[in-house]
Design an enzyme around this catalytic site. Structure first.
Site, PDB file in Angstrom:
ATOM      1  N   LYS A  31      25.190  36.359  11.942  1.00  0.00           N
ATOM      2  CA  LYS A  31      25.897  35.283  11.793  1.00  0.00           C
ATOM      3  C   LYS A  31      26.766  36.525  11.232  1.00  0.00           C
ATOM      4  O   LYS A  31      26.495  37.045  10.351  1.00  0.00           O
ATOM      5  CB  LYS A  31      26.011  34.297  12.355  1.00  0.00           C
ATOM      6  CG  LYS A  31      25.032  33.370  13.044  1.00  0.00           C
ATOM      7  CD  LYS A  31      25.217  31.909  12.399  1.00  0.00           C
ATOM      8  CE  LYS A  31      24.283  30.891  12.957  1.00  0.00           C
ATOM      9  NZ  LYS A  31      24.778  29.559  12.741  1.00  0.00           N
ATOM     10  N   LYS A  59      33.546  24.225  23.324  1.00  0.00           N
ATOM     11  CA  LYS A  59      33.170  23.054  23.811  1.00  0.00           C
ATOM     12  C   LYS A  59      33.734  22.091  25.225  1.00  0.00           C
ATOM     13  O   LYS A  59      35.044  22.475  24.912  1.00  0.00           O
ATOM     14  CB  LYS A  59      33.714  22.233  22.019  1.00  0.00           C
ATOM     15  CG  LYS A  59      33.052  22.609  21.039  1.00  0.00           C
ATOM     16  CD  LYS A  59      33.565  21.778  19.818  1.00  0.00           C
ATOM     17  CE  LYS A  59      32.746  21.859  18.245  1.00  0.00           C
ATOM     18  NZ  LYS A  59      33.897  21.880  17.145  1.00  0.00           N
ATOM     19  N   GLU A  67      28.946  24.738   8.549  1.00  0.00           N
ATOM     20  CA  GLU A  67      30.149  25.683   8.561  1.00  0.00           C
ATOM     21  C   GLU A  67      31.137  24.941   8.364  1.00  0.00           C
ATOM     22  O   GLU A  67      31.240  22.995   8.517  1.00  0.00           O
ATOM     23  CB  GLU A  67      30.785  26.906   9.178  1.00  0.00           C
ATOM     24  CG  GLU A  67      30.682  26.917  10.871  1.00  0.00           C
ATOM     25  CD  GLU A  67      31.002  27.876  11.574  1.00  0.00           C
ATOM     26  OE1 GLU A  67      32.415  27.822  12.610  1.00  0.00           O
ATOM     27  OE2 GLU A  67      30.367  28.627  12.096  1.00  0.00           O
ATOM     28  N   ASN A  82      35.215  23.539   8.947  1.00  0.00           N
ATOM     29  CA  ASN A  82      36.346  24.019   9.241  1.00  0.00           C
ATOM     30  C   ASN A  82      38.008  23.338   8.888  1.00  0.00           C
ATOM     31  O   ASN A  82      37.982  22.425   8.350  1.00  0.00           O
ATOM     32  CB  ASN A  82      36.787  23.517  11.408  1.00  0.00           C
ATOM     33  CG  ASN A  82      35.669  23.807  12.224  1.00  0.00           C
ATOM     34  OD1 ASN A  82      35.499  25.258  12.085  1.00  0.00           O
ATOM     35  ND2 ASN A  82      35.269  23.421  12.465  1.00  0.00           N
ATOM     36  N   ARG A 129      40.636  22.797   9.344  1.00  0.00           N
ATOM     37  CA  ARG A 129      42.268  22.813  10.609  1.00  0.00           C
ATOM     38  C   ARG A 129      41.611  21.337  11.352  1.00  0.00           C
ATOM     39  O   ARG A 129      40.345  20.860  11.401  1.00  0.00           O
ATOM     40  CB  ARG A 129      41.830  23.917  11.494  1.00  0.00           C
ATOM     41  CG  ARG A 129      40.982  23.285  11.891  1.00  0.00           C
ATOM     42  CD  ARG A 129      41.125  24.550  13.695  1.00  0.00           C
ATOM     43  NE  ARG A 129      39.690  24.297  14.627  1.00  0.00           N
ATOM     44  CZ  ARG A 129      38.932  24.985  13.975  1.00  0.00           C
ATOM     45  NH1 ARG A 129      38.554  25.726  13.018  1.00  0.00           N
ATOM     46  NH2 ARG A 129      38.202  24.754  15.758  1.00  0.00           N
TER      47      ARG A 129
HETATM   48  C1  MV4 Z   1      23.293  28.078  15.496  1.00  0.00           C
HETATM   49  C2  MV4 Z   1      22.669  27.396  16.185  1.00  0.00           C
HETATM   50  C3  MV4 Z   1      21.335  27.545  16.411  1.00  0.00           C
HETATM   51  N1  MV4 Z   1      20.306  28.353  15.184  1.00  0.00           N
HETATM   52  N2  MV4 Z   1      22.003  28.867  14.525  1.00  0.00           N
HETATM   53  C4  MV4 Z   1      26.708  27.946  17.381  1.00  0.00           C
HETATM   54  C5  MV4 Z   1      28.614  28.442  17.956  1.00  0.00           C
HETATM   55  C6  MV4 Z   1      29.120  28.912  15.735  1.00  0.00           C
HETATM   56  N3  MV4 Z   1      29.510  27.991  15.539  1.00  0.00           N
HETATM   57  C7  MV4 Z   1      27.279  28.791  15.537  1.00  0.00           C
HETATM   58  N4  MV4 Z   1      26.369  28.034  17.457  1.00  0.00           N
HETATM   59  C8  MV4 Z   1      25.083  27.803  16.508  1.00  0.00           C
HETATM   60  N5  MV4 Z   1      24.160  27.812  15.725  1.00  0.00           N
HETATM   61  C9  MV4 Z   1      20.798  28.463  13.780  1.00  0.00           C
HETATM   62  N6  MV4 Z   1      20.968  29.211  12.800  1.00  0.00           N
HETATM   63  C10 MV4 Z   1      22.440  27.087  17.464  1.00  0.00           C
HETATM   64  C11 MV4 Z   1      23.813  27.576  17.493  1.00  0.00           C
HETATM   65  C12 MV4 Z   1      25.023  26.810  18.540  1.00  0.00           C
HETATM   66  C13 MV4 Z   1      24.972  27.380  19.845  1.00  0.00           C
HETATM   67  C14 MV4 Z   1      23.386  28.381  19.855  1.00  0.00           C
HETATM   68  C15 MV4 Z   1      23.257  28.551  21.710  1.00  0.00           C
HETATM   69  C16 MV4 Z   1      23.835  27.487  22.642  1.00  0.00           C
HETATM   70  C17 MV4 Z   1      25.285  26.941  23.185  1.00  0.00           C
HETATM   71  C18 MV4 Z   1      25.326  26.621  20.825  1.00  0.00           C
HETATM   72  C19 MV4 Z   1      25.647  25.977  21.168  1.00  0.00           C
HETATM   73  C20 MV4 Z   1      25.897  25.063  19.669  1.00  0.00           C
HETATM   74  C21 MV4 Z   1      26.108  25.241  18.941  1.00  0.00           C
END
Ligand code: MV4
Length: 452
Positions: free
Chosen positions: A158, A237, A289, A291, A293
């Protein structure tokens, strides 16, 4: 209280903020781009100014144009809404240095939480569980490989300055990690001007649960429960609800304590949201994380608490003390929001801007529509495709679904393509009805329902 607020945004959230201002007896200034001349927010505000061309960079992201507009109109505060400049610490600083109150947290709060690695480190230091992974930037592919060795695949790379899914890479092997590492770094540099990345264990099909918090300038903080935001497509979302079908009173209490502890740790003020991932198998939750806002999905929390979050933002920024006590906050009923986008679900959700010839909005007890569209309005192609939020509040989740179904059938927007019909199918899915879904639900739903 402020006497005049400039609303530095467009669309439904600009309308939402103007409504809150009017109810507080505060005058409003709307700013709009050349593409938004006929927009509702420009018409509803007490006065409105054109601040530049259609491109966000030329208008809604144009700091000097917005500050000038605030000075010309003698505004004493700016509400940034969401997106655009809402989480820009520099903008918040410029506001303060011009003697204009930024309605939101402090620039330092924004900057701290904008760095996702720093956020992880702070939460960890305060014993809030974070997703297993690095607490420092990962600068070389060798370090990334070492981490993956320790965490075991799959892992996710990330961007430190990212969030919302931009600049992420899921990796299942050393080979993939090595190639993804360099592209993730350069993508992060291009997107955020910051190439820092970090590595986490990739959780299997988690639920995305977030906690709404509210804090005044004097250290008083409460939480307003959770929102389940697992129904996403490409990290956007689409449906949000509260309470989450996966959260019981005990977990809610724990999440609330984590969120408050995290907010206290950085002396947070104004409204904010702590995002967590819930591992369905182990029932463990991890901070992801924060946000800093007001969020798109804030209405579901308003519906179950009876608290107007946008009014509260303004009152808190004006220095009012929080008059809410945690044990007095009662979460009542259930609420579900569907984000209505001007997109064509039959063609991979491609944006479908254009003129709305006919509009009919659903009504009835427990139905709320937050929108800026009207019959005769032309949706410009320059901005995101959110055109309305349909929010239903009823005693139970099942009743919400029943009323949502009726409301979606009543909702008519012609001839632009929207996601309304798509939601009618989603809410009839048996797993959705059972509340049995996670972040991969929509992916699977779309796969199973292709070409029907
Ligand atoms: C992740 C995760 C699984 N494991 N991190 C997606 C948006 C961002 N805010 C972080 N996200 C994610 N981080 C770890 N370590 C799953 C998501 C995730 C996601 C991933 C694949 C498909 C749809 C998703 C929806 C929400 C969050």
């Amino acid at each position: 209280m402020f006497s005049k607020i400039l609303v530095a945004n467009r669309g439904e959230i600009a309308v939402r903020i103007i409504r809150a201002c009017k109810e507080l007896g505060v005058r409003t200034v709307g700013v709009y781009s050349e593409a938004d001349k006929d927009s509702l927010h420009a018409q509803l505000a007490d006065e409105s100014l054109c601040i530049g061309g259609p491109k966000p960079q030329d208008s809604y992201l144009n700091i000097s144009a917005i500050i000038s507009a605030a000075e010309i109109t003698d505004s004493d505060a700016i509400h940034p809404g969401y997106g655009f400049l809402a989480e820009n610490a520099h903008f918040a600083e410029v506001c303060e240095s011009c003697g204009i109150k930024f309605i939101g947290p402090t620039p330092e709060n924004i900057r701290t939480m904008g760095d996702k690695i720093q956020a992880r480190r702070i939460m960890r230091k305060h014993s809030i569980p974070v997703i297993p992974g690095s607490l420092d930037p990962v600068n070389t592919k060798e370090d990334a490989l070492k981490l993956a060795q320790k965490l075991q695949y799959p892992v996710i790379i990330k961007a430190a300055a990212g969030g919302g899914g931009r600049g992420m890479r899921i990796c299942h092997s050393d080979v993939r990690l090595i190639s993804a590492f360099i592209t993730a770094q350069s993508e992060a540099e291009v997107a955020f001007g910051n190439s820092c990345v970090y590595v986490e264990k990739y959780l299997h099909e988690p639920r995305h649960i977030e906690i709404q918090i509210v804090a005044d300038n004097y250290g008083n903080i409460v939480h307003l429960g959770e929102r389940d935001c697992s129904i996403q497509r490409r990290y956007q979302k689409l449906i949000e609800e509260t309470p989450s079908p996966a959260v019981d009173a005990r977990l809610r209490k724990k999440l609330g304590e984590y969120a408050i502890k995290g907010a206290k740790a950085i002396n947070y003020s104004n409204v904010g949201t702590m995002e967590f991932l819930l591992d369905a198998k182990t029932h463990k939750v991890y901070f992801m994380e924060m946000n800093t806002r007001i969020q798109v999905e804030h209405p579901v929390t308003e519906e179950v608490t009876g608290i107007d979050l946008v009014k509260l933002q303004i009152q808190l920024a004006a220095g009012q003390k929080l008059n809410l006590k945690q044990d007095k906050i009662k979460l009542k009923n259930h609420a579900i929001e569907c984000r209505i986008n001007a997109e064509d679900p039959e063609h991979d959700f491609i944006p479908s801007p254009g003129k709305i010839e006919f509009l009919y909005q659903p009504g009835g007890l427990g139905i709320r529509v937050d929108t800026h569209i009207y019959s005769g309005y032309t949706i410009p192609s320059h901005y995101d495709s959110l055109i309305a939020k349909l929010i239903v509040r009823k005693k139970t989740r099942q009743e919400c679904i029943d009323v949502l179904k009726r409301a979606l059938e009543e909702f008519m927007i012609d001839p632009v393509k929207t996601t309304i019909g798509f939601y009618r199918r989603v809410i009839e899915d048996s797993e959705f009805v059972k509340g049995n879904y996670n972040t991969h639900f929509l992916e699977k739903f779309l796969e199973e329902n292709r070409e029907e």
